[in-house]
Design an enzyme around this catalytic site. Sequence first.
Site, PDB file in Angstrom:
ATOM      1  N   SER A 194       0.860  -1.183   0.000  1.00 16.34           N
ATOM      2  CA  SER A 194       0.000   0.000   0.000  1.00 16.34           C
ATOM      3  C   SER A 194       0.894   1.230   0.000  1.00 16.34           C
ATOM      4  CB  SER A 194      -0.895   0.022   1.240  1.00 16.34           C
ATOM      5  OG  SER A 194      -1.563   1.264   1.373  1.00 16.34           O
ATOM      6  N   TYR A 202      -2.046  -0.553  10.474  1.00 15.93           N
ATOM      7  CA  TYR A 202      -2.106  -0.892   9.047  1.00 15.93           C
ATOM      8  C   TYR A 202      -0.866  -0.364   8.337  1.00 15.93           C
ATOM      9  CZ  TYR A 202      -3.693  -0.944   4.193  1.00 15.93           C
ATOM     10  OH  TYR A 202      -3.789  -1.144   2.832  1.00 15.93           O
ATOM     11  N   LYS A 239       1.936  -2.729   6.368  1.00 20.24           N
ATOM     12  CA  LYS A 239       2.254  -2.623   4.945  1.00 20.24           C
ATOM     13  C   LYS A 239       3.715  -2.229   4.717  1.00 20.24           C
ATOM     14  CE  LYS A 239      -1.600  -4.005   3.249  1.00 20.24           C
ATOM     15  NZ  LYS A 239      -1.657  -5.286   2.506  1.00 20.24           N
TER      16      LYS A 239
END
EC number: 1.1.1.250
Length: 281
Positions: free
Chosen positions: A169, A184, A188
């Site tokens: 991402s 998150y 990533k």
Amino acid sequence: MDSAYWSYDNIVPSFRLDGKLVILTGGSGGLAAVVSRALLAKGADVALVDMNLERTQQAARDVLQWGEEQMKGKYESPIGQVSAWSCNIGDAEAVDLTFKAINEHHGKISSVLVNTAGYAENFPAEEYPAKNAENLMKVNGLGSFYVSQAFARPLIQNNMTGSIILIGSMSGTIVNDPQPQCMYNMSKAGVIHLARSLACEWAKYNIRVNTLSPGYILTPLTRNVISGHTEMKTEWESKIPMKRMAEPKEFVGSILYLASESASSYTTGHNLVVDGGYECW
């Protein structure tokens, strides 16, 4: 250089995947829906893997129906097989057993892995529940390692080449303000560096490992999030030089490139960012 070097087949890369078995995790998700169709169109057999077996089986039926409707008469080779499997990628033993079963079911060793499984959630950092943080890291972080490991083992044992594509991402390299997604983001960032580490370790086996890092994608889930929130969509798009969010189909070419042995034979350890220029600002 002799004439063989300048032959069409040697110079022009093929994006065909005839005879190859591709494992696609997150197989019932919005990105996987378009990726699975593209893989099938390029001649691959596709094994869809996700937590919910019923949804994954429906996704497999949808892909096959699409193939029968859209591909009939367009290619000499028959339409590939599509299978559905239930697995929690955060469980190493379950991943290993599932991947072995996939290879046995299809009668071949998978040579391409596309890991789209993963999720995000919003919590202010000071309020982030420990259990939530652990679960997210288990799926996004450890899960990416577990699927890569289970995929690579039979390739190494049988002296076969392969390609691993982990979905990262843009949040793995920048802080995506204003969403409070510290775990998150960390997961990533870890996926991107995991790919680099595995690329270095497995280069001697001719197993390529790369990440594809998307920006904002208009998946069905994202459409639901922004539905009725025009200001949110406007704010997101204002930060993108191309002034729009991406359609899932706009990632297909990048995945086919990384999956193709002839097109990306010298590409490994790379983080391919497809974000409409978001990270440029």
